[in-house]
Design a protein around this motif. Structure first.
Motif, PDB file in Angstrom:
ATOM      1  N   ALA A   1       6.161   2.690  -7.766  1.00 55.77           N
ATOM      2  CA  ALA A   1       7.365   2.979  -6.731  1.00 55.77           C
ATOM      3  C   ALA A   1       6.633   3.348  -5.304  1.00 55.77           C
ATOM      4  O   ALA A   1       7.396   3.009  -4.538  1.00 55.77           O
ATOM      5  CB  ALA A   1       7.695   4.446  -7.746  1.00 55.77           C
ATOM      6  N   LYS A   2       5.929   3.872  -5.282  1.00 58.13           N
ATOM      7  CA  LYS A   2       5.314   4.588  -3.886  1.00 58.13           C
ATOM      8  C   LYS A   2       4.867   3.111  -3.337  1.00 58.13           C
ATOM      9  O   LYS A   2       4.740   3.308  -1.998  1.00 58.13           O
ATOM     10  CB  LYS A   2       4.268   5.612  -3.891  1.00 58.13           C
ATOM     11  N   ASN A   3       4.627   2.182  -3.851  1.00 54.25           N
ATOM     12  CA  ASN A   3       3.872   0.827  -2.924  1.00 54.25           C
ATOM     13  C   ASN A   3       4.889  -0.303  -3.505  1.00 54.25           C
ATOM     14  O   ASN A   3       4.534  -1.365  -4.007  1.00 54.25           O
ATOM     15  CB  ASN A   3       2.530   0.611  -3.749  1.00 54.25           C
ATOM     16  N   ARG A   4       6.127   0.199  -3.462  1.00 53.28           N
ATOM     17  CA  ARG A   4       7.230  -1.017  -3.863  1.00 53.28           C
ATOM     18  C   ARG A   4       7.327  -2.263  -2.787  1.00 53.28           C
ATOM     19  O   ARG A   4       6.766  -2.183  -1.737  1.00 53.28           O
ATOM     20  CB  ARG A   4       8.780  -0.384  -3.505  1.00 53.28           C
ATOM     21  N   GLY A   5       7.078  -3.286  -3.423  1.00 54.22           N
ATOM     22  CA  GLY A   5       7.079  -4.581  -2.706  1.00 54.22           C
ATOM     23  C   GLY A   5       5.617  -5.146  -2.325  1.00 54.22           C
ATOM     24  O   GLY A   5       5.284  -6.293  -1.811  1.00 54.22           O
ATOM     25  N   ILE A   6       4.726  -4.288  -3.008  1.00 59.52           N
ATOM     26  CA  ILE A   6       3.170  -4.790  -2.797  1.00 59.52           C
ATOM     27  C   ILE A   6       2.607  -4.863  -4.069  1.00 59.52           C
ATOM     28  O   ILE A   6       2.657  -4.094  -5.001  1.00 59.52           O
ATOM     29  CB  ILE A   6       2.553  -3.329  -2.145  1.00 59.52           C
ATOM     30  N   VAL A   7       1.847  -6.223  -3.971  1.00 58.45           N
ATOM     31  CA  VAL A   7       1.174  -6.604  -5.124  1.00 58.45           C
ATOM     32  C   VAL A   7       0.179  -5.660  -5.270  1.00 58.45           C
ATOM     33  O   VAL A   7      -0.827  -5.354  -4.546  1.00 58.45           O
ATOM     34  CB  VAL A   7       0.772  -8.031  -5.305  1.00 58.45           C
ATOM     35  N   LEU A   8       0.136  -5.321  -6.578  1.00 59.07           N
ATOM     36  CA  LEU A   8      -1.379  -4.126  -6.892  1.00 59.07           C
ATOM     37  C   LEU A   8      -1.987  -4.949  -7.919  1.00 59.07           C
ATOM     38  O   LEU A   8      -1.593  -5.176  -9.099  1.00 59.07           O
ATOM     39  CB  LEU A   8      -0.704  -2.815  -7.480  1.00 59.07           C
ATOM     40  N   SER A   9      -3.485  -5.176  -7.542  1.00 60.22           N
ATOM     41  CA  SER A   9      -4.304  -5.737  -8.705  1.00 60.22           C
ATOM     42  C   SER A   9      -4.611  -4.837  -9.900  1.00 60.22           C
ATOM     43  O   SER A   9      -4.391  -3.662  -9.846  1.00 60.22           O
ATOM     44  CB  SER A   9      -5.462  -6.210  -8.122  1.00 60.22           C
ATOM     45  N   ARG A  10      -4.938  -5.424 -10.817  1.00 60.70           N
ATOM     46  CA  ARG A  10      -5.377  -4.592 -12.001  1.00 60.70           C
ATOM     47  C   ARG A  10      -6.419  -3.509 -11.853  1.00 60.70           C
ATOM     48  O   ARG A  10      -6.606  -2.504 -12.127  1.00 60.70           O
ATOM     49  CB  ARG A  10      -5.994  -5.257 -13.332  1.00 60.70           C
ATOM     50  N   GLU A  11      -7.421  -4.162 -10.767  1.00 57.10           N
ATOM     51  CA  GLU A  11      -8.604  -3.179 -10.552  1.00 57.10           C
ATOM     52  C   GLU A  11      -8.022  -2.036  -9.580  1.00 57.10           C
ATOM     53  O   GLU A  11      -8.391  -0.781  -9.757  1.00 57.10           O
ATOM     54  CB  GLU A  11      -9.552  -3.945  -9.567  1.00 57.10           C
ATOM     55  N   THR A  12      -7.084  -2.196  -8.830  1.00 55.94           N
ATOM     56  CA  THR A  12      -6.630  -1.358  -7.885  1.00 55.94           C
ATOM     57  C   THR A  12      -5.633  -0.021  -8.739  1.00 55.94           C
ATOM     58  O   THR A  12      -5.806   0.995  -8.499  1.00 55.94           O
ATOM     59  CB  THR A  12      -5.359  -1.803  -6.915  1.00 55.94           C
ATOM     60  N   LEU A  13      -4.965  -0.653  -9.846  1.00 62.83           N
ATOM     61  CA  LEU A  13      -4.312   0.293 -10.598  1.00 62.83           C
ATOM     62  C   LEU A  13      -5.162   1.166 -11.413  1.00 62.83           C
ATOM     63  O   LEU A  13      -5.119   2.146 -11.674  1.00 62.83           O
ATOM     64  CB  LEU A  13      -3.361  -0.436 -11.600  1.00 62.83           C
TER      65      LEU A  13
END
Length: 226
Positions: free
Chosen positions: A166-178
């Motif tokens: 939610a804080k990074n809406r519209g941004i692709v987040l990789s599994r590693e980042t998560l």
């Protein structure tokens, strides 16, 4: 701090040492020597966190996790001598929030517990406390998530995933980042644990699961219609 922890561990020496370290940091410590006793104590005490060993008499740690998750999103740390990736993945699939292998440093265990409680409480600042996305609303102060005005019960990791996206809406987040942001940089288990938690989160969001888009080969992105 005035946190309360229930330590479920069949080795009395480990319970004694761990309890000492937590009490030095101001925690109230409750103890149980097997899974069945631990669940019974949870019915009579108000714990903020559970630390549970896996291999125990009466009832093992896996069963304890299953029973807790049937009725509570309480943070759980698994404490065990088993370090296989499959075992760690099993723990996370059952709703555990941290996985600590023996031998371990009691001081580090306390630090992990404190960090987990801070994440659970959302002590990340006092900016606007309400986030709305489609028919989903997140009240950060109350840690309450509603879909179409109806509250849903999210496990701690599910809530943290939703909040981070939610804080990074519209941004692709990789599994590693998560993994780094939710499980910590020192997590060395399978990245697919992210997929498992996303699947559970989507199931609880119902029709609003459409907000979470899978980016093939990369990770996930939370999309919100303008």
């Amino acid at each position: 701090m005035n946190y309360r922890v229930l330590l479920i561990e069949d080795e009395s020496r480990i319970r004694e040492i761990v309890a000492d370290y937590f009490e030095l940091e101001g925690w109230t410590v409750y103890e149980a020597e097997n899974g069945r006793e631990g669940l019974e104590k949870l019915m009579t005490i108000q714990a903020d966190l559970v630390i549970v060993d896996i291999l125990m008499p009466e009832m093992d740690g896996w069963s304890v996790c299953r029973q807790i998750r049937k009725q509570s999103a309480m943070p759980i740390i698994i404490l065990t001598a088993r370090s296989d990736d499959d075992d760690q993945l099993m723990g996370f699939e059952l709703g555990a929030d941290e996985y600590v292998t023996k031998p371990f440093s009691p001081k580090v265990l306390v630090a992990r517990a404190v960090n987990l409680m801070k994440r659970v409480e959302g002590t990340v600042g006092r900016e606007h406390h309400l986030i709305c996305m489609g028919n989903v609303s997140i009240n950060k102060q109350a840690r309450r998530v509603e879909v179409n005005g109806i509250a849903i019960d999210l496990a701690p990791k599910e809530y943290e995933l939703l909040m981070h996206m939610a804080k990074n809406r519209g941004i692709v987040l990789s599994r590693e980042t998560l993994l780094d942001h939710i499980w910590g940089f020192d997590y060395f288990g399978e990245p697919r644990v992210v997929d498992t938690h996303i699947k559970k989160l989507r199931a609880k969001l119902g029709e609003e699961a459409r907000l979470i888009r899978t980016v093939t080969g990369v990770g996930y992105m939370l999309e919100v219609e303008s």
